[in-house]
Design an enzyme around this catalytic site. Structure first.
Site, short mmCIF file in Angstrom:
data_model
loop_
_atom_site.label_atom_id
_atom_site.label_comp_id
_atom_site.label_asym_id
_atom_site.label_seq_id
_atom_site.Cartn_x
_atom_site.Cartn_y
_atom_site.Cartn_z
N MET A 157 103.46 6.85 12.13
CA MET A 157 104.00 8.20 12.24
C MET A 157 104.81 8.42 13.53
SD MET A 157 103.03 9.03 9.34
CE MET A 157 102.97 10.75 8.87
N ARG A 158 105.61 7.44 13.89
CA ARG A 158 106.56 7.62 15.00
C ARG A 158 107.97 7.41 14.46
NH1 ARG A 158 104.51 10.42 18.53
NH2 ARG A 158 106.15 9.85 20.00
N ASP A 162 113.69 8.36 6.38
CA ASP A 162 113.39 8.36 4.93
C ASP A 162 114.66 8.27 4.08
OD1 ASP A 162 110.71 8.66 5.62
OD2 ASP A 162 110.76 10.84 5.46
N ARG A 182 111.32 6.51 25.06
CA ARG A 182 111.27 5.83 23.76
C ARG A 182 111.71 4.38 23.86
NH1 ARG A 182 110.54 8.52 18.91
NH2 ARG A 182 110.43 10.76 19.21
N HIS A 225 106.82 5.80 1.52
CA HIS A 225 106.89 7.25 1.70
C HIS A 225 106.24 7.93 0.49
CE1 HIS A 225 108.37 11.08 3.13
NE2 HIS A 225 108.75 11.34 1.90
N LEU A 237 111.62 6.07 14.79
CA LEU A 237 112.16 4.92 15.51
C LEU A 237 113.66 5.11 15.71
CD1 LEU A 237 110.19 2.28 13.43
CD2 LEU A 237 109.78 2.89 15.84
N GLY A 246 95.04 3.43 7.36
CA GLY A 246 95.51 2.09 6.97
C GLY A 246 95.11 1.64 5.58
N SER A 247 95.07 2.57 4.61
CA SER A 247 94.71 2.12 3.26
C SER A 247 95.84 1.31 2.63
CB SER A 247 94.30 3.30 2.38
OG SER A 247 95.40 4.10 2.05
N ASN A 248 97.08 1.64 2.92
CA ASN A 248 98.18 0.80 2.42
C ASN A 248 98.17 -0.57 3.08
OD1 ASN A 248 100.09 2.10 0.39
ND2 ASN A 248 99.73 3.77 1.85
C1 GAR Z 1 100.52 7.18 3.03
O1 GAR Z 1 100.42 8.14 1.99
C2 GAR Z 1 101.98 6.92 3.36
O2 GAR Z 1 102.82 6.96 2.23
C3 GAR Z 1 102.27 8.05 4.29
O3 GAR Z 1 101.14 8.17 5.09
C4 GAR Z 1 100.01 7.75 4.35
C5 GAR Z 1 99.29 6.71 5.15
O4 GAR Z 1 98.05 6.41 4.57
N1 GAR Z 1 103.44 7.81 5.06
C6 GAR Z 1 104.23 8.76 5.52
O5 GAR Z 1 104.02 9.94 5.32
C7 GAR Z 1 105.42 8.26 6.30
N2 GAR Z 1 106.30 9.35 6.61
P1 GAR Z 1 97.32 5.06 4.91
O6 GAR Z 1 97.20 5.00 6.44
O7 GAR Z 1 95.99 5.18 4.26
O8 GAR Z 1 98.14 3.94 4.36
#
Ligand code: GAR
Length: 215
Positions: free
Chosen positions: A93-94, A148, A68, A112, A96, A14-16
């Protein structure tokens, strides 16, 4: 104008999500994060959300087996319960289904870790290195049923260095993700993004400098 109510959907660290939470602490930011939802009970980001006194929900996909529709009904119920207006996928990461995605037209966005349409899917950094890409980066786009593939809202470019490894490249891309996602959410929450013929227009124009970041 009232701030838009946002849910951030996560599966991991969850850094984003944390970057969005930080941006939204500014009262002038046009969105407030009111819910963090995870499909994994052990997602590290849930602790960050709780430390910020945010509401959290867990909709554990493993409890729904192959159903689902039931999983997505539970997701939708949580979003409705919290009166969510915009959904941000942040390492969720699911996949939808169209039925779910179509309930959030131009109101669900995703980040992405690649310059779409290049490197859809997983392992984007290693694939960029394997392809000999000189420029890599991140994209925020509206979510459509195809993975995507939705209209691009904002992108950030990162130069690939000759000595990059998957880890060093991932770290530099992640750093720009943390700037890009709040910027894109701000534009969407302000109602400045419209989709015309499958492309995003920002303030009515095809591209603005402010949505093409670089390191
Ligand atoms: C991020 O790099 C995001 O862009 C990627 O997962 C990471 C999550 O990091 N997303 C995908 O690959 C989506 N297909 P985070 O949990 O630290 O935000």
């Amino acid at each position: 104008m009232s701030r838009k109510r946002v849910a951030v959907l996560i599966s991991g660290r969850g850094s984003n999500m944390a970057a969005l939470i930080e941006a939204a602490k500014d009262k002038s930011f046009p969105a407030e994060i009111v819910l963090v939802l995870s499909n994994r009970p052990d997602a590290g980001g849930l602790d960050t959300a709780k430390a910020n006194a945010l509401a959290t929900e867990i909709v554990d996909h493993t409890k729904y087996g192959k159903d689902r529709a039931a999983f997505e009904s539970a997701l939708q119920a949580a979003l409705v319960k919290h009166r969510i207006e915009i959904v941000c996928l942040a390492g969720f990461m699911r996949l939808l289904t169209a039925d779910f995605v179509n309930q959030w037209p131009e109101r669900m966005i995703n980040i992405h870790p690649a310059l779409l349409p290049a490197f859809k899917g997983l392992d984007t950094h290693q694939r960029a290195l394997d392809a000999g890409a000189k420029v890599h980066g991140a994209t925020v786009h509206f979510v459509v049923p195809e993975m995507d593939a939705g209209p691009i809202i904002a992108q950030a470019a990162v130069a690939v260095r000759p000595d990059d490894t998957e880890q060093t490249l991932a770290a530099r891309v992640l750093a720009v993700e943390h700037r890009l996602y709040p910027l894109a959410l701000k534009l969407v929450a302000e109602g400045r993004v419209r989709v015309v013929d499958g492309h995003s227009l920002i303030d009515g124009a095809p591209v603005a400098d402010s949505v093409a970041l670089s390191e």
